[in-house]
Design an enzyme around this catalytic site. Structure first.
Site, PDB file in Angstrom:
ATOM      1  N   ASP A  85      -6.618  -6.578   4.182  1.00 52.87           N
ATOM      2  CA  ASP A  85      -5.948  -4.977   4.112  1.00 52.87           C
ATOM      3  C   ASP A  85      -6.074  -4.671   5.691  1.00 52.87           C
ATOM      4  O   ASP A  85      -6.972  -4.393   6.267  1.00 52.87           O
ATOM      5  CB  ASP A  85      -6.836  -4.408   3.341  1.00 52.87           C
ATOM      6  CG  ASP A  85      -6.182  -3.086   3.431  1.00 52.87           C
ATOM      7  OD1 ASP A  85      -5.122  -2.718   3.726  1.00 52.87           O
ATOM      8  OD2 ASP A  85      -6.801  -1.954   2.515  1.00 52.87           O
TER       9      ASP A  85
ATOM     10  N   HIS B  25      -1.404  -1.228  -4.255  1.00 55.64           N
ATOM     11  CA  HIS B  25      -2.608  -0.854  -3.569  1.00 55.64           C
ATOM     12  C   HIS B  25      -2.471   0.709  -3.387  1.00 55.64           C
ATOM     13  O   HIS B  25      -1.621   1.325  -2.914  1.00 55.64           O
ATOM     14  CB  HIS B  25      -2.820  -1.605  -2.439  1.00 55.64           C
ATOM     15  CG  HIS B  25      -3.864  -1.788  -1.485  1.00 55.64           C
ATOM     16  ND1 HIS B  25      -5.091  -2.384  -1.906  1.00 55.64           N
ATOM     17  CD2 HIS B  25      -4.155  -0.924  -0.482  1.00 55.64           C
ATOM     18  CE1 HIS B  25      -5.906  -1.956  -1.061  1.00 55.64           C
ATOM     19  NE2 HIS B  25      -5.619  -1.005  -0.293  1.00 55.64           N
TER      20      HIS B  25
ATOM     21  N   HIS C  91      -8.396   1.142  -3.846  1.00 60.76           N
ATOM     22  CA  HIS C  91      -9.300   0.944  -2.604  1.00 60.76           C
ATOM     23  C   HIS C  91      -9.951   2.240  -2.598  1.00 60.76           C
ATOM     24  O   HIS C  91      -9.429   3.125  -1.971  1.00 60.76           O
ATOM     25  CB  HIS C  91      -8.305   0.448  -1.563  1.00 60.76           C
ATOM     26  CG  HIS C  91      -9.490   0.140  -0.220  1.00 60.76           C
ATOM     27  ND1 HIS C  91      -8.675   0.398   0.695  1.00 60.76           N
ATOM     28  CD2 HIS C  91     -10.569   0.421  -0.345  1.00 60.76           C
ATOM     29  CE1 HIS C  91      -9.689  -0.130   1.877  1.00 60.76           C
ATOM     30  NE2 HIS C  91     -10.819  -0.009   1.112  1.00 60.76           N
TER      31      HIS C  91
ATOM     32  N   SER D 113       0.796  -1.098   0.172  1.00 64.62           N
ATOM     33  CA  SER D 113       0.044  -0.015   0.122  1.00 64.62           C
ATOM     34  C   SER D 113       0.791   1.256  -0.097  1.00 64.62           C
ATOM     35  O   SER D 113       1.682   1.668   0.674  1.00 64.62           O
ATOM     36  CB  SER D 113      -0.727   0.094   1.352  1.00 64.62           C
ATOM     37  OG  SER D 113      -1.319   1.454   1.458  1.00 64.62           O
TER      38      SER D 113
ATOM     39  N   ASP E  48      -4.750   3.969  -1.905  1.00 60.57           N
ATOM     40  CA  ASP E  48      -5.907   3.901  -1.009  1.00 60.57           C
ATOM     41  C   ASP E  48      -6.288   5.427  -1.075  1.00 60.57           C
ATOM     42  O   ASP E  48      -5.700   6.479  -0.972  1.00 60.57           O
ATOM     43  CB  ASP E  48      -5.251   3.927   0.443  1.00 60.57           C
ATOM     44  CG  ASP E  48      -5.107   2.481   1.144  1.00 60.57           C
ATOM     45  OD1 ASP E  48      -5.946   1.768   0.795  1.00 60.57           O
ATOM     46  OD2 ASP E  48      -4.112   2.310   1.544  1.00 60.57           O
TER      47      ASP E  48
ATOM     48  N   MET F 168     -11.408  -5.803   5.519  1.00 60.24           N
ATOM     49  CA  MET F 168     -10.572  -4.911   6.239  1.00 60.24           C
ATOM     50  C   MET F 168     -10.374  -5.529   7.513  1.00 60.24           C
ATOM     51  O   MET F 168     -11.272  -6.004   8.300  1.00 60.24           O
ATOM     52  CB  MET F 168     -11.363  -3.711   6.554  1.00 60.24           C
ATOM     53  CG  MET F 168     -11.560  -2.765   5.373  1.00 60.24           C
ATOM     54  SD  MET F 168      -9.897  -2.602   4.401  1.00 60.24           S
ATOM     55  CE  MET F 168      -9.187  -1.401   5.655  1.00 60.24           C
TER      56      MET F 168
ATOM     57  N   MET G 121     -12.318   4.531  -0.396  1.00 61.51           N
ATOM     58  CA  MET G 121     -12.721   4.843   0.820  1.00 61.51           C
ATOM     59  C   MET G 121     -13.409   6.107   0.733  1.00 61.51           C
ATOM     60  O   MET G 121     -13.133   7.131   1.382  1.00 61.51           O
ATOM     61  CB  MET G 121     -11.754   4.812   1.873  1.00 61.51           C
ATOM     62  CG  MET G 121     -11.514   3.490   2.303  1.00 61.51           C
ATOM     63  SD  MET G 121      -9.674   3.344   3.068  1.00 61.51           S
ATOM     64  CE  MET G 121      -8.332   3.334   1.697  1.00 61.51           C
TER      65      MET G 121
ATOM     66  N   MET H 102      -9.128   8.063   0.006  1.00 56.95           N
ATOM     67  CA  MET H 102      -9.529   8.408   1.208  1.00 56.95           C
ATOM     68  C   MET H 102     -10.118  10.108   1.015  1.00 56.95           C
ATOM     69  O   MET H 102      -9.610  10.759   0.572  1.00 56.95           O
ATOM     70  CB  MET H 102      -8.713   8.599   2.779  1.00 56.95           C
ATOM     71  CG  MET H 102      -8.131   7.022   2.884  1.00 56.95           C
ATOM     72  SD  MET H 102      -7.177   7.104   4.394  1.00 56.95           S
ATOM     73  CE  MET H 102      -6.566   5.383   4.137  1.00 56.95           C
TER      74      MET H 102
HETATM   75  C1  DX5 Z   1      -6.290   1.510   5.626  1.00 59.74           C
HETATM   76  C2  DX5 Z   1      -5.690   1.177   4.221  1.00 59.74           C
HETATM   77  C3  DX5 Z   1      -4.556   0.258   4.002  1.00 59.74           C
HETATM   78  C4  DX5 Z   1      -3.319   0.473   4.801  1.00 59.74           C
HETATM   79  C5  DX5 Z   1      -2.779  -0.752   5.486  1.00 59.74           C
HETATM   80  O1  DX5 Z   1      -7.462   2.146   5.585  1.00 59.74           O
HETATM   81  O2  DX5 Z   1      -6.697   0.814   3.296  1.00 59.74           O
HETATM   82  O3  DX5 Z   1      -4.383  -0.251   2.886  1.00 59.74           O
HETATM   83  O4  DX5 Z   1      -2.491   1.330   4.126  1.00 59.74           O
HETATM   84  O5  DX5 Z   1      -1.670  -0.231   5.974  1.00 59.74           O
HETATM   85  P1  DX5 Z   1      -0.776  -1.284   7.239  1.00 59.74           P
HETATM   86  O6  DX5 Z   1      -0.270  -2.246   6.428  1.00 59.74           O
HETATM   87  O7  DX5 Z   1       0.245  -0.358   7.661  1.00 59.74           O
HETATM   88  O8  DX5 Z   1      -2.066  -1.659   7.980  1.00 59.74           O
HETATM   89 ZN    ZN Z   2      -6.468  -0.309   1.429  1.00 62.72          ZN
END
Ligand code: DX5
Ligand code: ZN
Length: 240
Positions: A191, A45, A78, A20, A47, A149, A80, A49
């Protein structure tokens, strides 16, 4: 199942590693994604947000477009975010290969899955730790991937929530039942909080795709760089 026959050794189960980039150095993102690909990552990956669905704000389609020329491996977006649909064409155009979203964030889950596929991407649902697996019931035939998750979404570096292991086993059984009835293959991704010391139990509970953010990018001076960390994760996942 017989696994002890010397004439037919058990094949190594599939394990896709998806670093990620949330934990990467954002000032050097092109270099970072090239480095993880060279180190054997299977996916990037990504992310997204929105400070609405989750209490944090990250990166969007422009950044996806910027890293796209730096790698050939699939970009696993991903989302969010809430609402979801308007971002799908933008991410598809920006070079995303897989788009997953949280069902609570879409008013019409089936329509959103179809929209992702119409834009040429693989589609998946993401279930938070407290989100029921029943969300999968009526859309199994439209899923390429299910992402569980193992932390509450919003931040990297959180601790793995152990109840995810039972949920992984449940979803793995559902995928097997679906495929036994002629259904398409579905990847099972996890994840949050995946580390060298817990990846074996995560994989044996049924995950075939592991996101790892801080484990890869924030490893303290990893021996062998990102390649060393990813080799260590793969070795730990399938102990001899
Ligand atoms: C959290 C993200 C993850 C995050 C994982 O909301 O969706 O993808 O980056 O990070 P680690 O592996 O550090 O938990
Ligand atoms: Zn993620």
């Amino acid at each position: 199942m017989s696994s002890s026959s010397s004439s037919s050794p058990t094949p190594t189960p599939i394990l896709r590693l998806a670093p990620s980039i949330l934990s990467a150095d954002f000032a050097r993102l092109g270099e970072e994604v090239r480095a993880i690909q060279a180190a054997g990552a299977d996916l990037v990956h990504f992310d997204v947000m929105d400070n609405h669905y989750v209490p944090n704000l990250t990166i969007g389609p422009l950044v996806c477009e910027a890293i796209r020329p730096h790698v050939t491996i699939p970009i696993d977006v991903h989302l969010m975010v809430e609402p979801v649909d308007s971002l799908i064409p933008l991410f598809a155009k920006a070079g995303a290969n897989i788009i997953t979203f949280h069902p609570e964030a879409s008013k019409h889950v089936d329509r959103t899955l179809q929209l992702i596929k119409e834009h040429g991407c693989k589609a998946g649902l993401v279930l938070n730790p407290a989100t029921s697996v029943e969300w999968l019931d009526h859309v199994m035939d439209k899923l390429d991937i299910i992402l569980l998750m193992s932390v509450n979404p919003g931040f990297g570096g959180q601790k793995f929530i152990p109840s995810t292991l039972a949920k992984l086993r449940t979803v793995r059984q559902r995928i097997a039942a679906h495929q036994a009835q002629g259904g398409q293959p579905i990847w099972l991704e996890v994840d949050g909080g995946v580390k060298i010391d817990n990846i074996a139990e995560i994989v044996s509970a049924g995950a075939d795709t592991c996101v790892a953010g801080s484990a890869v990018f924030s490893a303290p001076d990893p021996e062998g760089g990102y390649h060393g960390v990813m080799q260590a994760l793969r070795r730990a996942a399938h102990p001899a």
